[in-house]
Design a protein around this motif. Sequence first.
Motif, mmCIF file in Angstrom:
data_model
loop_
_atom_site.group_PDB
_atom_site.id
_atom_site.type_symbol
_atom_site.label_atom_id
_atom_site.label_comp_id
_atom_site.label_asym_id
_atom_site.label_seq_id
_atom_site.Cartn_x
_atom_site.Cartn_y
_atom_site.Cartn_z
ATOM 1 N N UNK A 57 5.516 12.853 5.149
ATOM 2 C CA UNK A 57 5.984 14.089 5.784
ATOM 3 C C UNK A 57 6.754 13.810 7.065
ATOM 4 N N UNK A 58 6.281 12.850 7.868
ATOM 5 C CA UNK A 58 6.975 12.512 9.108
ATOM 6 C C UNK A 58 8.362 11.951 8.800
ATOM 7 N N UNK A 59 8.432 11.068 7.803
ATOM 8 C CA UNK A 59 9.724 10.503 7.431
ATOM 9 C C UNK A 59 10.683 11.564 6.928
ATOM 10 N N UNK A 60 10.153 12.492 6.129
ATOM 11 C CA UNK A 60 10.989 13.568 5.599
ATOM 12 C C UNK A 60 11.504 14.471 6.727
ATOM 13 N N UNK A 61 10.641 14.740 7.711
ATOM 14 C CA UNK A 61 11.038 15.588 8.832
ATOM 15 C C UNK A 61 12.169 14.949 9.624
ATOM 16 N N UNK A 84 0.850 -1.204 0.000
ATOM 17 C CA UNK A 84 0.000 0.000 0.000
ATOM 18 C C UNK A 84 0.880 1.245 0.000
ATOM 19 N N UNK A 85 0.626 2.214 -0.873
ATOM 20 C CA UNK A 85 1.439 3.427 -0.909
ATOM 21 C C UNK A 85 1.343 4.183 0.416
ATOM 22 N N UNK A 86 2.422 4.879 0.817
ATOM 23 C CA UNK A 86 2.395 5.621 2.068
ATOM 24 C C UNK A 86 1.448 6.806 1.986
ATOM 25 N N UNK A 87 0.852 7.174 3.114
ATOM 26 C CA UNK A 87 0.009 8.352 3.150
ATOM 27 C C UNK A 87 0.877 9.591 3.165
ATOM 28 N N UNK A 88 0.252 10.727 2.875
ATOM 29 C CA UNK A 88 0.988 11.987 2.877
ATOM 30 C C UNK A 88 1.593 12.256 4.250
ATOM 31 N N UNK A 89 0.873 11.952 5.326
ATOM 32 C CA UNK A 89 1.379 12.209 6.667
ATOM 33 C C UNK A 89 2.598 11.358 6.974
ATOM 34 N N UNK A 90 2.549 10.070 6.596
ATOM 35 C CA UNK A 90 3.699 9.192 6.828
ATOM 36 C C UNK A 90 4.921 9.714 6.068
ATOM 37 N N UNK A 129 17.500 -0.312 10.611
ATOM 38 C CA UNK A 129 16.512 -0.659 9.588
ATOM 39 C C UNK A 129 15.182 0.049 9.839
ATOM 40 N N UNK A 130 14.805 0.171 11.114
ATOM 41 C CA UNK A 130 13.553 0.854 11.448
ATOM 42 C C UNK A 130 13.630 2.332 11.086
ATOM 43 N N UNK A 131 14.781 2.953 11.373
ATOM 44 C CA UNK A 131 14.963 4.369 11.026
ATOM 45 C C UNK A 131 14.878 4.551 9.516
ATOM 46 N N UNK A 132 15.511 3.644 8.764
ATOM 47 C CA UNK A 132 15.487 3.740 7.301
ATOM 48 C C UNK A 132 14.060 3.636 6.774
ATOM 49 N N UNK A 133 13.270 2.701 7.314
ATOM 50 C CA UNK A 133 11.891 2.531 6.845
ATOM 51 C C UNK A 133 11.040 3.757 7.166
ATOM 52 N N UNK A 134 11.267 4.336 8.348
ATOM 53 C CA UNK A 134 10.503 5.526 8.732
ATOM 54 C C UNK A 134 10.867 6.701 7.837
ATOM 55 N N UNK A 135 12.166 6.911 7.604
ATOM 56 C CA UNK A 135 12.596 8.037 6.770
ATOM 57 C C UNK A 135 12.111 7.892 5.331
ATOM 58 N N UNK A 136 12.066 6.670 4.845
ATOM 59 C CA UNK A 136 11.632 6.437 3.467
ATOM 60 C C UNK A 136 10.119 6.475 3.315
ATOM 61 N N UNK A 137 9.391 6.602 4.436
ATOM 62 C CA UNK A 137 7.940 6.597 4.359
ATOM 63 C C UNK A 137 7.367 5.209 4.150
ATOM 64 N N UNK A 138 8.199 4.184 4.362
ATOM 65 C CA UNK A 138 7.766 2.804 4.160
ATOM 66 C C UNK A 138 7.022 2.255 5.369
ATOM 67 N N UNK A 139 7.158 2.958 6.484
ATOM 68 C CA UNK A 139 6.551 2.474 7.727
ATOM 69 C C UNK A 139 6.014 3.657 8.511
ATOM 70 N N UNK A 140 4.781 3.543 8.979
ATOM 71 C CA UNK A 140 4.217 4.586 9.839
ATOM 72 C C UNK A 140 4.795 4.413 11.240
#
Length: 234
Positions: free
Chosen positions: A9-13, A1-7, A37-48
Motif C-alpha cells: 500500500x505504501x509503494x502504491x501510494x 519473502x513476499x511483501x506485506x500488505x502495508x508495504x 533504484x530505491x524509489x523503484x523498489x519502494x514503489x514495487x513493494x520490494x522494499x519496506x
Amino acid sequence: MPPTRLVTLLGKAVRQQRHLREMTQGQLAEAAGLSQAAVARIENGDRAPSIAALEALLAAMDVQLVVGVEPLDAHLDARIDELAARPIGDRVSELGLDRLLDRLPDLPQVITGSTAALLQGAPVPVDALQIAVRWQDSTVFSRWLDKNLGQRWDARWGVFGGIWLEPEEPGEHRWLTRHGEIRAVMCDELPETIEVRHGDRTYRVVPLVELELIEPHAGELLRRYRDRRLASDG
C-alpha cells in the motif's frame, strides 16, 4: 519473502502521487535525496521504506502520511463511499485513461474489469487500465510492450520485471509501461461491448451484467457496492 500488505500500500501510494504529478522516478528520487533504484523498489513493494525515506518522498510531492487503524476491509468500503460522492467525470479524468488508450491504436482491445465498471458509473477503485485482448493479437501486444518499456509483474517476488513480457509465457497478465499500468484478460474473441461517453470521448466497454459473470474481482466490487446501497436505503 513476499511483501506485506502495508508495504504494498505504501509503494502504491508513492507511485500514484508521482503519476498525478507526472514525475519520473528519477525526478522524485533527486527531489527526495534518494536513488532511482530505491524509489523503484519502494514503489514495487520490494522494499519496506524507512520512515525517513517515506517522509522525504512524500514531502518532495507536498503531501504527508496520515496513520490510523480500522477494521479489516473497512478501507475498501470507505473508498467506495468516497468515490460514490464524487462526480464521475472527475473519477474518469484522474485515471489518465485517454493518454494510455491513445497509445494503443493498433491493438484491438476493449475495456473490461473495474475500469469498465467505473466508466459505467460504478464507484469502484481502479488501479490500472484493464483491457481484453485476443490471443491472436498477442504478438502485436508484445511488440507494443517492448517498445514502451514494459515490465511484467512477477508474483513470486512481488515486483515488476525479471520475467518474459509475452502473454504466452507463464505469469499474471499485468504490465507496467512508461505510460502506466495495464492488466489484460487474454481471450479467444473479444467480449460484446456497449459504448459509453464521457466528455468528447466514447469508450467501448463490457456491460456491467457481463462483468459480474466473467470478471471475479470486478463482480465482487459491484456486489459490494450494491449491498451497501441496499443497506443504506433500508
